[in-house]
Design a protein around this motif. Structure first.
Motif, PDB file in Angstrom:
ATOM      1  N   THR A 186       0.832  -1.202   0.000  1.00 35.83           N
ATOM      2  CA  THR A 186       0.000   0.000   0.000  1.00 35.83           C
ATOM      3  C   THR A 186       0.869   1.255   0.000  1.00 35.83           C
ATOM      4  O   THR A 186       0.597   2.225  -0.713  1.00 35.83           O
ATOM      5  CB  THR A 186      -0.932   0.006   1.232  1.00 35.83           C
ATOM      6  N   LEU A 187       1.929   1.209   0.766  1.00 37.16           N
ATOM      7  CA  LEU A 187       2.873   2.323   0.827  1.00 37.16           C
ATOM      8  C   LEU A 187       3.528   2.541  -0.535  1.00 37.16           C
ATOM      9  O   LEU A 187       3.653   3.681  -1.006  1.00 37.16           O
ATOM     10  CB  LEU A 187       3.932   2.024   1.890  1.00 37.16           C
ATOM     11  N   TYR A 188       3.944   1.442  -1.172  1.00 39.45           N
ATOM     12  CA  TYR A 188       4.569   1.533  -2.499  1.00 39.45           C
ATOM     13  C   TYR A 188       3.610   2.172  -3.505  1.00 39.45           C
ATOM     14  O   TYR A 188       3.988   3.082  -4.256  1.00 39.45           O
ATOM     15  CB  TYR A 188       4.995   0.145  -2.983  1.00 39.45           C
ATOM     16  N   LYS A 189       2.373   1.701  -3.534  1.00 40.97           N
ATOM     17  CA  LYS A 189       1.404   2.239  -4.492  1.00 40.97           C
ATOM     18  C   LYS A 189       1.136   3.721  -4.236  1.00 40.97           C
ATOM     19  O   LYS A 189       0.939   4.496  -5.177  1.00 40.97           O
ATOM     20  CB  LYS A 189       0.107   1.428  -4.429  1.00 40.97           C
ATOM     21  N   HIS A 190       1.112   4.099  -2.967  1.00 41.87           N
ATOM     22  CA  HIS A 190       0.879   5.505  -2.626  1.00 41.87           C
ATOM     23  C   HIS A 190       1.989   6.392  -3.196  1.00 41.87           C
ATOM     24  O   HIS A 190       1.724   7.489  -3.701  1.00 41.87           O
ATOM     25  CB  HIS A 190       0.805   5.654  -1.099  1.00 41.87           C
ATOM     26  N   TRP A 191       3.229   5.886  -3.140  1.00 40.50           N
ATOM     27  CA  TRP A 191       4.372   6.684  -3.607  1.00 40.50           C
ATOM     28  C   TRP A 191       4.649   6.535  -5.092  1.00 40.50           C
ATOM     29  O   TRP A 191       4.973   7.513  -5.766  1.00 40.50           O
ATOM     30  CB  TRP A 191       5.630   6.281  -2.821  1.00 40.50           C
ATOM     31  N   ASP A 194       0.235   6.160  -7.267  1.00 40.03           N
ATOM     32  CA  ASP A 194      -0.651   7.315  -7.104  1.00 40.03           C
ATOM     33  C   ASP A 194       0.115   8.632  -6.933  1.00 40.03           C
ATOM     34  O   ASP A 194      -0.482   9.702  -7.055  1.00 40.03           O
ATOM     35  CB  ASP A 194      -1.564   7.106  -5.888  1.00 40.03           C
ATOM     36  N   GLY A 196       1.069  10.029  -4.307  1.00 36.45           N
ATOM     37  CA  GLY A 196       0.371  10.812  -3.284  1.00 36.45           C
ATOM     38  C   GLY A 196       1.183  11.939  -2.676  1.00 36.45           C
ATOM     39  O   GLY A 196       0.692  13.075  -2.580  1.00 36.45           O
ATOM     40  N   PRO A 197       2.441  11.710  -2.260  1.00 33.79           N
ATOM     41  CA  PRO A 197       3.211  12.781  -1.615  1.00 33.79           C
ATOM     42  C   PRO A 197       3.605  13.912  -2.552  1.00 33.79           C
ATOM     43  O   PRO A 197       4.115  14.941  -2.097  1.00 33.79           O
ATOM     44  CB  PRO A 197       4.470  12.041  -1.113  1.00 33.79           C
ATOM     45  N   GLN A 199       1.470  15.241  -5.073  1.00 35.21           N
ATOM     46  CA  GLN A 199       0.312  15.785  -5.777  1.00 35.21           C
ATOM     47  C   GLN A 199       0.306  17.306  -5.863  1.00 35.21           C
ATOM     48  O   GLN A 199      -0.305  17.879  -6.766  1.00 35.21           O
ATOM     49  CB  GLN A 199      -0.976  15.285  -5.104  1.00 35.21           C
ATOM     50  N   PHE A 366       9.638   7.040   2.181  1.00 35.04           N
ATOM     51  CA  PHE A 366       9.182   5.715   1.728  1.00 35.04           C
ATOM     52  C   PHE A 366      10.188   4.641   2.129  1.00 35.04           C
ATOM     53  O   PHE A 366       9.816   3.587   2.669  1.00 35.04           O
ATOM     54  CB  PHE A 366       8.988   5.702   0.205  1.00 35.04           C
TER      55      PHE A 366
END
Length: 416
Positions: A186-191, A194, A196-197, A199, A366
């Motif tokens: 989930t952390l990998y996908k966020h970084w 997506d 995310g950090p 945007q 990350f």
């Protein structure tokens, strides 16, 4: 410890053997337990590996011998002989290559039979029962002729309590690791998916779509060292005898199915390494099986090499093992799409090196968070190895009466 000798069949109240026509399958419903669902480190069937289901009507009418119930001991009889599991409370069917044994509980505890059947000596005996030509198989009557030595019910329960406490802790650690790896993914996908950090920052076009400004899209072959493997001649004993270098084959990964892996089942000598195309790499590299079974991934905890059925990625300061591991996981469909071959599918290093990966910037957070999660996973795996070694030591000795039950209870209490 006083023991009594029985024929296995005399300890069994009912045999559920659903050999016959293949039932109509569907994509959901009541699971069918196949041999692949019986894992070595799991007392119960692994339903995550189930991919065949039947509807309620088929469940009620198709299977002439009925269905397994909680406490039934499952034994594989075709293909892979002697894999053993114990049924939980899940409503399920069994495939044609598995039988369920329902014991006479006044004579034997179901879990005791499970532990009895996974003993190395019994496993060797079951393998010797093989009568198959096209594929290994054993006949149920032959299985039921197995001689079983058992102590009293009270002693059986004590032995089961000791072994089960170890298994429960192992299973708890495995479940914790599943959760930790899901958190890391989930952390990998966020970084990396997506973004995310990032945007609130600028994005630019790339071959992989819009990416944060300052990031690059490069070939994996330019990002990290990509190694293949090799096999020393098996006919030259100097390449293998007393070997101390980990030499992984795909079977090691498919058997253990773990994020980290410590030991290979076979080892080679320094001479074997020098006289083959196998390449030695340091700890904490990312190994992926690249032929036949494609896409099993593990990280070696010790210096190692592999056979030719692998592609191994060597992390560096820019591309950490965390990014590489999850990059492989999230791009597996793409990796499978570049596999080719007539006899069996294989991903060539040449094609693999052309795949694109993102060269990131400003991902220290990350890396730090992933490092903590991976260290927890590794710590749990080390404990699993220790508990497994204790269990492997105690199991045959408890069942044979070689070690005192109360002594074993104290030993296990000290480590749990």
């Amino acid at each position: 410890m006083k023991k009594y000798q029985y024929r296995l069949g005399d300890l069994i109240e009912r045999v559920i053997d659903n050999r016959g026509k293949t039932p109509p399958y569907q994509n959901e419903g009541i699971p069918i337990i196949e041999v692949a669902s019986i894992a070595k480190n799991n007392r119960h069937p692994d339903y995550k590996k189930v991919n065949k289901y039947v509807n309620t009507e088929t469940y009620k009418s198709w299977f002439r011998s009925g269905h397994p119930q909680n406490g039934d001991v499952l034994v594989s009889t075709v293909g892979q002989i002697g894999k053993v599991s114990i049924m939980d409370e899940t409503v399920a069917c069994i495939a044609q290559n598995i039988v369920a044994l329902r014991v006479k509980k006044e004579l034997i505890v179901p879990d005791f039979l499970y532990y009895y059947l996974i003993r190395d000596s019994v496993q060797d005996f079951l393998q010797a029962m093989n009568i198959g030509s096209a594929q290994p198989s054993i006949k149920v009557p032959h299985l039921l002729d197995l001689t079983v030595d058992i102590p009293t019910i009270e002693t059986q329960k004590k032995i089961v309590g000791i072994l089960k406490s170890l298994d429960d802790k192992i299973e708890l650690n495995l479940k914790m690791n599943e959760t930790l790896e899901e958190m890391a993914m989930t952390l990998y996908k966020h970084w990396f998916v997506d973004f995310g950090p990032f945007q609130d920052g600028e994005f630019v076009e790339s071959e992989l779509g819009m990416i944060p400004e300052g990031w690059e899209c490069i070939e994996i072959g330019e990002a990290v060292s990509v190694l293949g493997g090799g096999t020393p001649k098996t006919s030259v004993k100097e390449y293998w005898e007393n070997g101390d270098i980990n030499w992984f084959s795909p079977t090691d990964l498919t058997t253990q199915k773990s994020l980290f892996i410590s030991k290979s089942s076979k080892k080679i000598t320094k001479l074997g390494l020098e006289k083959s195309s196998a390449k030695l790499f340091p700890p904490y590299c990312v190994m992926m099986t690249s032929r036949a079974t494609i896409g099993e991934i593990s990280i070696n905890r010790e210096e190692a090499c592999t056979n030719q059925g692998f592609i191994t990625l060597i992390p560096n300061e820019t591309f950490t093992m965390y990014q590489l591991y999850f990059w492989l996981k999230t791009n597996m469909d793409l990796i499978l799409s570049i596999a080719n071959g007539s006899t069996f599918k294989e991903v060539s290093k040449t094609n693999f090196k052309k795949l694109k990966i993102l060269k990131p910037k400003n991902i220290e957070e990350f890396t730090q968070k992933c490092e903590k999660l991976f260290k927890l996973i590794e710590s749990n795996l080390i404990e699993i190895e220790e508990l497994t070694n204790i269990k492997d030591y105690l199991l045959p000795r408890l069942l044979s009466g070689e070690i005192d039950v109360s002594q074993a209870e104290k030993q296990v209490e000290e480590v749990l």
